[in-house]
Enzyme design. Structure first.
Site, mmCIF file in Angstrom:
data_model
loop_
_atom_site.group_PDB
_atom_site.id
_atom_site.type_symbol
_atom_site.label_atom_id
_atom_site.label_comp_id
_atom_site.label_asym_id
_atom_site.label_seq_id
_atom_site.Cartn_x
_atom_site.Cartn_y
_atom_site.Cartn_z
ATOM 1 C CG ASP A 78 -1.522 6.287 -13.200
ATOM 2 O OD1 ASP A 78 -1.075 7.445 -13.015
ATOM 3 O OD2 ASP A 78 -0.974 5.269 -12.731
ATOM 4 C CG ASP A 114 -2.317 12.201 4.586
ATOM 5 O OD1 ASP A 114 -1.282 12.476 3.945
ATOM 6 O OD2 ASP A 114 -2.938 11.136 4.434
ATOM 7 C CB SER A 131 -5.974 -0.965 -5.065
ATOM 8 O OG SER A 131 -6.664 -2.066 -4.505
ATOM 9 C CG HIS A 145 -1.909 1.079 1.259
ATOM 10 N ND1 HIS A 145 -3.188 0.936 0.770
ATOM 11 C CD2 HIS A 145 -1.818 2.358 1.692
ATOM 12 C CE1 HIS A 145 -3.834 2.077 0.908
ATOM 13 N NE2 HIS A 145 -3.034 2.953 1.474
ATOM 14 N N GLY A 154 -1.036 9.101 -9.124
ATOM 15 C CA GLY A 154 -1.652 7.809 -9.391
ATOM 16 C C GLY A 154 -1.529 6.924 -8.185
ATOM 17 C CD GLU A 198 -4.018 2.124 8.713
ATOM 18 O OE1 GLU A 198 -5.093 2.023 8.098
ATOM 19 O OE2 GLU A 198 -2.985 1.522 8.381
ATOM 20 C CD GLN A 213 -9.838 7.276 8.910
ATOM 21 O OE1 GLN A 213 -10.005 7.986 7.934
ATOM 22 N NE2 GLN A 213 -8.958 6.288 8.909
ATOM 23 C CG HIS A 254 -10.631 3.302 1.950
ATOM 24 N ND1 HIS A 254 -11.360 3.494 3.090
ATOM 25 C CD2 HIS A 254 -9.341 3.208 2.358
ATOM 26 C CE1 HIS A 254 -10.539 3.520 4.135
ATOM 27 N NE2 HIS A 254 -9.328 3.358 3.716
ATOM 28 C CG ASN A 255 -10.633 -0.983 -3.948
ATOM 29 O OD1 ASN A 255 -11.361 -0.020 -4.106
ATOM 30 N ND2 ASN A 255 -9.615 -1.258 -4.736
ATOM 31 C CG HIS A 256 -8.654 -4.927 0.518
ATOM 32 N ND1 HIS A 256 -8.392 -4.426 -0.725
ATOM 33 C CD2 HIS A 256 -8.139 -6.179 0.538
ATOM 34 C CE1 HIS A 256 -7.734 -5.346 -1.432
ATOM 35 N NE2 HIS A 256 -7.570 -6.419 -0.692
#
Lengths: 961, 263
Positions: free
Chosen positions: A704, A472, A744, A226, A741, A514, A516, A289-291
């Site tokens: 991309d 961040d 994932s 990642h 770009g 993590e 937020q 943020h797929n998983h």
């Protein structure tokens, strides 16, 4: 701890929309319900409050005096059972921002700041407790973050948290063999390969000691796929070729070779930066943020939005976010339950959760969500894709940043909890049936108001020059943020100073959490006081975590005890280069025969109703696309504001009409035939869309974003290499630099012996500067009697088309892009738009000419006629091919009768044809060949097909005028 | 040079329309200033220097518990008396969307009895039970608002999840209508007040979209004139041509004129 319970409900006789919504959701989950469902909002208040205080607080703050009623249960009091009651409450440790606001309101009222909590309950008459809980679990709650029980009134507040484990743990890796090293990585959830473990082993051998747990965790975070893009930056053996660092040799090469002067900062910072006007630049970032979204769609999508906003806040010395984008890929919303593998959520639930997550983060942040797309394909069942983007504006003199030795390390924003531990490493693993249970710690819940406060504080700090660098907290938390900023310097951190949500966190958990809504800034000592004062004014917490040094070392303490000491050079440069094999085998695809009989009208309606084409209005309306007062081109257009627009046009500076257009291109279906075609079409479509809005193709940058299957499989990686090369070649021809770009990988779902890989797809996002937003246009035609022109050439390219999809085929003749023609089409169309010769413009994409013309007719509520004989074609004979072929580099344009000469003069080097007209004599979609009418579809049928498929609450098709 | 009335643009955690609201008031000729609630609660005397008080849209404190509730509670506890005095001595106040929700919960709107701050109406969840962003058309009926003419039509975007007006009882509903407290109604294509979706996005009875108070100096509305204050904001400018002055400016212009004393 026992607590007061206050339960608030809408007064009997008044509408209870939340109860209504729960009722339809539960029925959708298969629960038979006869009567109405009533909703309850529950509040837990610390027992220290007096009965009178609770009563007064409940009456004036917790309930609405006009519409609500409430009951109070004393601490420890037994509450009579209620049949058909189900209670949903957050699991311990899950962020509960409402509870925090309740506490604030208590204090404002003059009461003590006692602990608070919240929950929800529903009263569902006549339902069986077990069935009710099951239905609620699958429709109203998410078990990952919430707890569902029948007939319970919660009576306890979460305790103060346990005692943290403050011991320094070393991890034995020296002397271990490969198998044992792998086990250490696996047991710790580190996602490090054996080779990487060996590199770490050798490093610590050199130091003559074992690593501590926090050191190993830091390396795992920093070296995660990642964070490091190991596959794309590694070595790839592709047939006889050896490719070193695909990102550098292809993507970055495009930008370098093009050397466009509007590029200000590319591939260096959190986002790409391009010139905007004399004072400001634009920056843009798109993330996935797929998983997390697969497991907890609401929280996953929400924190995805929050994360990409922080990327923009962490670009340069901080940019002001002005727009969000969101693009999703899901399995079809009507997938039968029986086809949903164990461990996956139903795609409709994922869709609704993701949309709600984007809505409930973007809207409260006050950032308009202006552009998006949704693609449906069964292969996304285990791995839905959630792309979220953000665009910001930043003064030209705020782009460079550099932390200096002696600067304080200051965190601004939310507190640190156990949320999201191992998110970065989790996203680098394959999902599998048990992911839902083992990875729950990786899911975070968003708190947009805290992020908004942090944003306001950071931007004020920027304007007063109070910090020398900012970044961040994203994947990897403090470990990544501080580690990144300290590169080339050194840092010393005292983890005991981080504000915590609850007690009990071990130092390593604080370091990699993590949680937020946190930003990290490097603050020169003399500016600290002022920055802390601003944070106080903005009601946001700030804490000094440590100091940047010049030692080249990262030192992690908790109080006086050192828990870890790492050399930054090893952290950032020590990662061994990945080596992977790649092969490309073109599949065996064939075009099916076209049906004998033509039912062109029916075929059009099927295409319009296909979910990939159908109106996304149900989603769009839930997003605030107007906030900030910059909206000059909206996602929906036309007199009834329901026509699909090409992209969004925003004027980000109040008082100025200078703006930008943003849009995207994505077509994973082509990838099933040829990933090169998919990649070319993605960039072509993105550019067509911004040009159709009025964007300048010569002042356009692209992004991309790759989502791919498991790239340790050579065939997957081969597809990726092939797609990348096609993408880059076309980007050179189009003179559009890549400025940012992300990738994932590992989007594969393992269900027993079966793996489901997503089709490899690249989302291309295009950002185009617009000199004057009052000269932009939409896809909605304005004037009956105006001409319809088709720019570009139509080929026999039905492979991967929506037309074949609706007939159950894939096909083979997938569209490819002729870059030289494509460039002339983009430039010529932009010239004609700039000259004012085009009054509406729409690109041809999924569904081809037939769908694009129908969409324009819908947008303008006008009739449209097309004469197929006039269309410029190449090797096409059949009407279906002319109408539904998805050939690229084409636009449909409305041209006023008096602008024909101007239009044609501007397209001197581009093929085009006048193929029809818009009319108000009728409102039908009419196709002719010469004088012969081939098909006619009335407006109401177009609307029903286009708006019916994704009309999840039945409101879009109520009125088909 | 005419005098520019000072307008207090309230800031608070979650208020997020303050910049465009500020700019719209600037265009109207006011002298706007941001004041954070954290500052205001400790310096309530600040209000004395302003002639316009504005609660912009957003999600104050996340709309936790209910929209605008936490901020309304905070203001009532800390500057409630001063706000009331501000209105009583001739100050103008505007609440847009979340600001309207907050003023209603604070009890500054509609205050039909002219008494102290007490909530009389609620803005409840849309009948659709979700947030929705769409352009709507509003009309001003005969009303008691001192700066709002009757018969105005304006097209502005609405963007909210809790906008359905619920008066305390039938008598109050009657008073609101009869005595000119209804400042805006949602209208259909024929210009008639409507309760039908989507022209009325929340199902508000009688199509009520905005209210004024007993003094006629406080105005609240759900839709956003602050997102229709520049000509290119309008959804149909490409067809209709760019307006010289955007429709949303009507409200800001009228407030500034009135505050200047030439209304």
């Amino acid at each position: 701890m026992d607590a007061w319970r206050v339960e608030v409900s809408v007064r009997e006789g008044l509408p209870d929309p939340a109860g209504e919504a729960a009722r339809s959701a539960l029925i959708g989950a298969g629960l038979p319900i006869a009567g109405t469902v009533r909703s309850r909002r529950g509040f837990l208040l610390g027992r220290e409050l007096t009965a009178d205080a609770v009563e007064r607080f409940a009456a004036s703050v917790l309930s609405d005096p006009i519409t609500d009623e409430f009951v109070v249960h004393a601490p420890g009091a037994t509450v009579p059972a209620e049949a058909g009651r189900v209670t949903i409450r957050p699991r311990p440790g899950v962020t509960d921002q409402v509870a925090r606001s309740v506490q604030k309101a208590l204090v404002d009222q003059g009461f003590p700041a006692v602990p608070t909590g919240t929950y929800h309950a529903y009263l569902v008459p006549g339902s069986d407790a077990e069935a009710l809980v099951a239905a609620a679990e699958s429709s109203l709650a998410n078990e990952v973050v919430q707890h569902v029980e029948a007939d319970v009134v919660p009576d306890r507040l979460p305790g103060p948290g346990g005692e943290p484990d403050l011991a320094v743990h070393s991890v034995t890796i020296r002397g271990l063999d490969d198998a044992a090293l792998e086990k250490v990585s696996q047991d710790g959830g580190l996602a490090l390969t054996v080779r990487e473990m060996r590199t770490i082993q050798a490093h610590f051998d050199g130091l003559g000691r074992e690593p501590t747990q926090i050191e190993l965790e830091t390396l795992a975070q920093t070296w995660s796929e990642h964070c490091k893009h190991k596959t794309l930056t590694g070595t790839i053996r592709f047939g006889d070729e050896v490719i070193h660092n695909l990102l550098k040799s292809e993507i970055a090469r495009v930008t370098r070779e093009l050397d466009r002067d509007f590029c200000v900062s590319v591939f260096e910072d959190n986002a790409g930066v391009i010139e905007f006007d004399d004072e400001d630049c634009l920056c843009i970032k798109v993330e996935t943020h797929n998983h997390p979204s697969a497991i907890e769609p609401f929280g996953g999508a929400a924190t995805g939005v929050g994360g990409v906003i922080r990327d923009i806040l962490g670009t340069g010395l901080s940019a002001r976010p002005v727009a969000n984008t969101d693009v999703f890929c899901f399995a079809p919303a009507d997938t039968p339950d029986s086809e949903v593998p164990k461990g996956c959520l139903h795609p409709l639930r994922v869709l609704k959760g993701v949309v709600a997550g984007v809505r409930d983060y973007g809207n409260p942040m006050g950032i308009p969500t202006v552009h998006g797309a949704v693609h449906f394909d069964p292969d996304f069942i285990g791995n839905p894709l959630v792309y979220v983007g953000n665009i910001g504006i930043i003064p030209r003199d705020k782009i460079q940043k550099r932390a200096r030795p002696g600067d304080h390390i200051v965190s601004i924003g939310g507190r640190t909890g156990r949320d999201g531990i191992h998110g970065a490493t989790f996203s680098s693993l394959e999902l599998h049936t048990e992911s839902e249970t083992v990875s729950s710690g990786a899911v975070q819940i968003g708190d947009p108001i805290t992020e908004r406060k942090a944003m306001d504080a950071v931007l004020r700090g920027r304007d007063e020059n109070l910090f020398s660098a900012v970044t961040d907290c994203g994947a990897g938390g403090f470990s990544s943020a501080v580690g990144e900023m300290a590169e080339g310097l050194g840092a010393e951190v005292d983890l005991a100073t981080a504000p915590l949500k609850y007690a009990g966190l071990a130092p390593w958990e604080i370091w990699i959490s993590e949680a937020q809504e946190r930003m990290v800034v490097a603050v020169p000592p003399e500016k600290l006081e002022r920055l802390l004062a601003i944070c106080d004014e903005e009601d946001v917490e700030a804490a000094v975590l440590g100091t940047f040094t010049d030692t080249g070392k990262l030192v992690l303490r908790y109080g006086d005890v050192v828990h870890g000491e790492l050399e930054l050079e090893f952290m950032h440069e020590g990662l061994p280069v990945f080596e992977r094999e790649a092969i490309w085998n073109p599949g065996d695809h064939r075009d099916p025969d076209l049906p004998d009989e033509s039912h062109l009208g029916a075929a059009l309606l099927q295409c319009l109703a296909d979910p990939n084409v159908a109106s996304k209005e149900w989603i769009i309306r839930q997003y605030d696309h107007e906030v900030q007062g910059g909206s000059a081109g909206k996602p929906l257009c036309g007199p009834r504001r329901d026509g699909p627009n090409n992209g969004a046009v925003i004027a980000p500076k109040l008082g100025s009409t200078k703006g930008f257009a943003v849009s995207s291109g994505l077509n994973p279906r082509y990838s099933k035939i040829d990933p090169a075609a998919m990649a070319e079409c993605a960039i072509d479509e993105a550019l067509r869309n911004v040009v159709a809005c009025g964007g300048d193709p010569e002042h356009t940058a692209v992004l991309d974003n790759y989502c791919w299957g498991n790239c340790s499989k050579p065939e997957r990686l081969g597809e990726l290499v092939r797609a990348t090369r096609a993408l880059c070649e076309l980007a050179i021809t189009y003179r559009t630099p890549f400025i940012s770009g992300k990738d994932s990988l590992n989007n594969e779902f393992r269900d027993g012996d079966r793996t489901i890989a997503i089709p490899g797809c690249i989302l291309v996002t295009a950002l185009s500067v617009v000199p004057d937003v009052t000269r932009t246009l939409t896809s909605s035609p304005r004037t009956p009697g105006s001409h319809l022109y088709l720019i570009g050439v139509t080929r026999r390219e039905l492979g991967g088309s929506v037309y074949w999809k609706t007939k159950g085929h894939l096909g083979a003749s997938v569209p490819r892009v002729d870059g030289n023609l494509g460039k002339r089409v983009l430039d010529g169309t932009a010239r004609a738009i700039a000259a004012g010769a085009i009054t509406a413009c729409h690109d041809l994409s999924e569904g081809g000419l037939a769908v694009a013309a129908a969409e324009m007719a819908i947008a303008g509520r006008l009739g449209v006629t097309l004469d197929l004989l006039e269309v410029k074609t190449d090797g096409v004979s059949r009407a279906e091919e002319v109408l539904f072929s998805e050939s690229q580099s084409r636009f449909l344009c409305e041209v006023p009768v008096d602008r024909v000469a101007d239009f044609e003069a501007n397209l001197y080097d581009v093929p085009f044809a006048r193929i029809g007209a818009f009319t108000d004599a009728h409102r039908d979609w009419v196709v002719t060949r010469g004088g012969t009418e081939l098909a006619r579809v009335p407006m109401a049928d177009l609307l029903r097909a286009f708006k019916g498929t994704l009309d999840f609450d039945g409101t879009l098709t109520e009125d088909l005028r | 040079m005419t005098h520019a009335p000072r307008a207090l643009i309230l800031r608070a955690p979650g208020i997020n329309c303050e910049r465009e609201t500020f700019h719209a008031f600037e265009l109207a000729g006011a002298a706007p200033e941001y004041v954070h609630v954290k500052h205001l609660r400790h310096h309530p005397e600040l209000l004395e220097g302003f002639s316009i008080f504005v609660a912009p849209g957003g999600f104050a404190y996340g709309d936790d518990i209910a929209a605008g509730r936490v901020l309304a509670n905070e203001l009532r506890q800390t500057v409630g008396d001063q706000l009331l005095a501000f209105v009583e001595r001739g100050g103008l106040a505007l609440g847009i969307c979340n600001g309207f929700q907050m003023l209603v919960r604070l009890g500054l709107l509609p205050r039909t009895d002219g008494g102290s701050l007490a909530q009389q109406v609620a803005l409840s969840h849309n009948l659709s039970d979700h947030y929705e962003c769409r352009w709507v058309t509003l009309k001003t009926p005969a009303n008691r608002c001192v700066f709002l003419d009757e018969g105005l039509t304006l097209t502005v975007p609405a963007a909210h999840g809790e906008g359905r007006l619920t008066p305390k009882d039938a008598a109050l509903a009657e008073t609101l209508q009869r005595d000119g407290y209804t400042a805006f109604v949602y209208v259909d294509e024929d210009g008639a007040a409507t309760e039908s979706y989507p022209a009325n996005p929340n199902g508000s009875p009688g199509g009520v979209a905005g209210l004024t108070d007993v003094t006629g100096r406080v105005l609240g509305l759900m839709p956003h004139p602050d997102r229709a204050y520049l000509p290119f904001h309008a959804p149909d400018w490409r067809r209709a041509g760019l307006a010289e002055r955007a429709e949303g400016m009507v409200i800001f212009d009228a407030m500034v004129r009135t505050a200047r004393g030439d209304g």
